[in-house]
Scaffold this motif. Sequence first.
Motif, PDB file in Angstrom:
ATOM      1  N   ASP A 297       0.811  -1.216   0.000  1.00 18.37           N
ATOM      2  CA  ASP A 297       0.000   0.000   0.000  1.00 18.37           C
ATOM      3  C   ASP A 297       0.850   1.274   0.000  1.00 18.37           C
ATOM      4  O   ASP A 297       0.558   2.219  -0.743  1.00 18.37           O
ATOM      5  CB  ASP A 297      -0.936   0.001   1.215  1.00 18.37           C
ATOM      6  CG  ASP A 297      -2.007  -1.079   1.111  1.00 18.37           C
ATOM      7  OD1 ASP A 297      -2.089  -1.728   0.049  1.00 18.37           O
ATOM      8  OD2 ASP A 297      -2.748  -1.270   2.088  1.00 18.37           O
ATOM      9  N   THR A 298       1.881   1.312   0.845  1.00 16.19           N
ATOM     10  CA  THR A 298       2.703   2.531   0.916  1.00 16.19           C
ATOM     11  C   THR A 298       3.423   2.795  -0.385  1.00 16.19           C
ATOM     12  O   THR A 298       3.517   3.941  -0.840  1.00 16.19           O
ATOM     13  CB  THR A 298       3.714   2.401   2.062  1.00 16.19           C
ATOM     14  OG1 THR A 298       4.494   1.205   1.888  1.00 16.19           O
ATOM     15  CG2 THR A 298       3.005   2.342   3.403  1.00 16.19           C
ATOM     16  N   GLU A 299       3.951   1.746  -1.003  1.00 16.87           N
ATOM     17  CA  GLU A 299       4.648   1.924  -2.272  1.00 16.87           C
ATOM     18  C   GLU A 299       3.676   2.278  -3.396  1.00 16.87           C
ATOM     19  O   GLU A 299       4.018   3.034  -4.312  1.00 16.87           O
ATOM     20  CB  GLU A 299       5.420   0.654  -2.629  1.00 16.87           C
ATOM     21  CG  GLU A 299       6.549   0.342  -1.657  1.00 16.87           C
ATOM     22  CD  GLU A 299       7.321  -0.900  -2.058  1.00 16.87           C
ATOM     23  OE1 GLU A 299       6.985  -1.484  -3.116  1.00 16.87           O
ATOM     24  OE2 GLU A 299       8.237  -1.298  -1.315  1.00 16.87           O
TER      25      GLU A 299
ATOM     26  N   ALA B  23       0.921   4.066  -3.011  1.00 18.13           N
ATOM     27  CA  ALA B  23       0.590   5.476  -2.842  1.00 18.13           C
ATOM     28  C   ALA B  23       1.738   6.384  -3.279  1.00 18.13           C
ATOM     29  O   ALA B  23       1.516   7.509  -3.740  1.00 18.13           O
ATOM     30  CB  ALA B  23       0.228   5.753  -1.385  1.00 18.13           C
ATOM     31  N   PHE B  24       2.969   5.889  -3.156  1.00 15.73           N
ATOM     32  CA  PHE B  24       4.132   6.688  -3.539  1.00 15.73           C
ATOM     33  C   PHE B  24       4.194   6.923  -5.046  1.00 15.73           C
ATOM     34  O   PHE B  24       4.859   7.861  -5.505  1.00 15.73           O
ATOM     35  CB  PHE B  24       5.405   5.982  -3.060  1.00 15.73           C
ATOM     36  CG  PHE B  24       6.660   6.779  -3.304  1.00 15.73           C
ATOM     37  CD1 PHE B  24       6.908   7.948  -2.602  1.00 15.73           C
ATOM     38  CD2 PHE B  24       7.591   6.359  -4.237  1.00 15.73           C
ATOM     39  CE1 PHE B  24       8.058   8.683  -2.822  1.00 15.73           C
ATOM     40  CE2 PHE B  24       8.746   7.077  -4.472  1.00 15.73           C
ATOM     41  CZ  PHE B  24       8.977   8.249  -3.757  1.00 15.73           C
TER      42      PHE B  24
END
Length: 542
Positions: free
Chosen positions: A298-300, A302-303
């Motif tokens: 998820d974090t990657e 969104a990045f």
Amino acid sequence: MGRSDPEEILPPASVKPPDGGWGWIVLLGCFVITGFSYAFPKAVSVYFKELMRDFHVGYSDTAWISSIMLAMLYGTGPVSSIMVNQFGCRPVMLVGGLLASAGMILASFTTNIIELYLTAGMLTGLGMALNFQPSLIMLGTYFDKRRPLANGLAAAGSPVFLSALSPLGQVLLEKFGWRGGFLIMGGLLLNCCTCGAVMRPLEAGMKRKMERVQDKYEAKEMLPIGDKAEEAISTTDGAKSKKTKKKQPRKGKKLLDFSIFSNRGFVIYSIAKFILVLGLFVPPILLVNYAKDIGVPDTEAAFLLSIIGFIDIFARPSCGMLAGTKWMRPHIAYLFSFAMLFNGLTDIFSARANNYTALVIFCVFFGISYGMVGALQFEVLMAIVGSQKFSSAIGLVLLIEACAVLIGPPSAGRLVDAFKNYAVIFYMAGSEVVVSSLFLGMATFCCLNQGKKPPQPEKTPSAGGGSDTEEAESDVQEVEDHAGDNHHLSHSTSTAVIIDSDAANHVAEDRSADGVEQPAGEGAMPAPGEGDSGQTVERESF
């Protein structure tokens, strides 16, 4: 006065854009307005989870807040154009800033999702629309040679503010909750009023200053120095101001100029922009979900949007500098067509990306092409319709874009639900952007360049050049309307001065002496026939 004003015989030339000076302050204001207008609807998405929990609604219900903001930004374009043509840019922007701020402040006190639609969605969206269009109009007023660079720098406000507002919204949410965050964001939107306050009208102020200086110079040159001369100057200024007030309502400026649809260039641009918007916003909207479906954390995922925003920050000013070069500016429509082609091919070639590295490469190229499109879209429109009709043109174009925005992304979402395949969506969006690129390039070459004829002064120019000629003709007509008033004004001023008999004899002797030596155009009022013939020559020259 004793002689006719040269600016009243010849049509007054429009004030030349300074391409700097106070224009840089206007550019800064436009940068802030563009950032708020495009980034704010996306930045409020950080509050959606809290809204879903408090109001017991789904994600699609909260997503309508951003959709309504964008719909108001695009769909109320004609309303903004009418208000700008009626009241001017600065008052409209001040009202818009107050509405945008009031919408978010009222949203912090809402108790259901419908009230959020009305406040944060409609009211804030309307306020941003009333700021966005006038800022672009003022930017075109202050810049000419450097206008492509100015448009590129102003467009860079969108990715810059998106990068800043999203983290800020997350911090506000954690410390103050969504209600406190909305309240503070509403306070930030009051900066739109500050940006509106710096939008100083250029042409009107310069013309008034030049007319005032020339009137006083002529009065002091033709009349004896003393109290009588000062009285005559004040009489002249008062009479001119009354005459201006009487003439302004009769001028009758159009609130929304639909005659721009007779401009082939504008019609071609509108059709191409409609097709473009159908697919332009689809990839960034679906990119995060696409990455998650192929197994990206998820974090990657969104990045990936941050990569697009970071590249976009540098792409827009760079493209603006390229478009402003002397060998590229005459062909800016083709550069815009190339930018759209670049964006569409990026979507098509990245449809089969199945790992994080491939998606990062896609984001880099998409950020470059997306920034180029954002930097050039309004510069091309200004070049087509001219600064005089730009206020009406951008309102109508944004209305057309609003229809495409309501068709494109929702249709893509339904196709994803039906086929469960994101590759089809990327192919579809890329194809739409490529079609718009080819249409704009081919139509510009075939319908505009091939149809061009050598410019003839007595004929109306081809697409994109009619506004200046029409303005000049209207100025000539206004000169003819004022011709009789000028003669009456000169007679009344002289009568006001000749009260004292000694001063009257002195003025009469000076004028009789000057009549022997000076030419007819300098020392005396020209005969009616001479004035009419001069105006006829000027009309034929246009």
